[in-house]
Design a protein around this motif. Sequence first.
Motif, short mmCIF file in Angstrom:
data_model
loop_
_atom_site.label_atom_id
_atom_site.label_comp_id
_atom_site.label_asym_id
_atom_site.label_seq_id
_atom_site.Cartn_x
_atom_site.Cartn_y
_atom_site.Cartn_z
N LYS A 143 3.52 -5.27 8.11
CA LYS A 143 4.55 -4.54 7.94
C LYS A 143 5.67 -5.08 7.40
N GLN B 127 3.19 -8.49 12.15
CA GLN B 127 1.97 -8.32 12.15
C GLN B 127 1.80 -7.72 13.62
N ASN C 25 -8.04 -7.37 6.72
CA ASN C 25 -8.04 -6.06 7.47
C ASN C 25 -6.70 -6.02 8.19
N THR C 26 -5.86 -7.02 8.52
CA THR C 26 -4.62 -7.00 9.21
C THR C 26 -3.77 -6.02 8.54
N VAL C 27 -3.03 -5.14 9.00
CA VAL C 27 -1.94 -4.33 8.30
C VAL C 27 -0.70 -5.16 8.95
N GLU D 169 3.82 -0.86 4.15
CA GLU D 169 2.81 -1.63 4.66
C GLU D 169 1.77 -2.27 3.46
N TYR D 170 1.04 -3.26 4.36
CA TYR D 170 0.11 -3.87 3.36
C TYR D 170 -1.19 -4.20 4.32
N ARG D 171 -2.38 -3.89 3.83
CA ARG D 171 -3.67 -4.47 4.58
C ARG D 171 -4.17 -5.43 3.84
N ARG E 83 -6.75 -8.02 2.16
CA ARG E 83 -8.01 -7.98 1.63
C ARG E 83 -8.57 -9.17 1.79
N ASP F 4 0.74 -1.15 -0.27
CA ASP F 4 0.15 -0.06 0.09
C ASP F 4 0.63 1.23 0.12
#
Length: 164
Positions: free
Chosen positions: A113, A135, A109-111, A44-46, A48, A31
Amino acid sequence: MSDKMLAMGSSHGFPEIETLLPHRGTMLLLDRVTAFTNKTLSAEYRVRGDAWYADPDARMPVWIGLELMAQAMAAHAALSAQSDGGPPQPGVLLGSRQYQTFYAAFEANTVLKVEVQQILALADGNQAYDCALWQGDELAAKAILKVFQPPDFLAFMQQHGGSS
């Protein structure tokens, strides 16, 4: 180049991720970049729940973490090239000897890193990165990944049977 952070573009002071990576649509798995130095990058990545990789419980399989790490390495290479005044250059992920995961899957919905640190950079284009996926405050996965980024990728591909 110094260890100072490269600033431009997005709300975190870095270019939009689409300007750093060739991936588009659902194949773009970062993201944003959150930190960068000449040897490191954090992004970061959320997760989906409706993505192509989602299992029936809307979770991301842990093996996708390898791709998150690879894309973070590519973003590091792109920002490094930009800070040196040049365009991003293509490379090829060679693989890893070991990919350790500490979760069965990542919930929607977990972000996550992802952190990468360049630990090898040879003149011929061979590179290695120490990679970690977090996480929250917990280590979720780790690996050392190897990449090949020759000085002239197109010439390399033509010389070794690839097409342009």
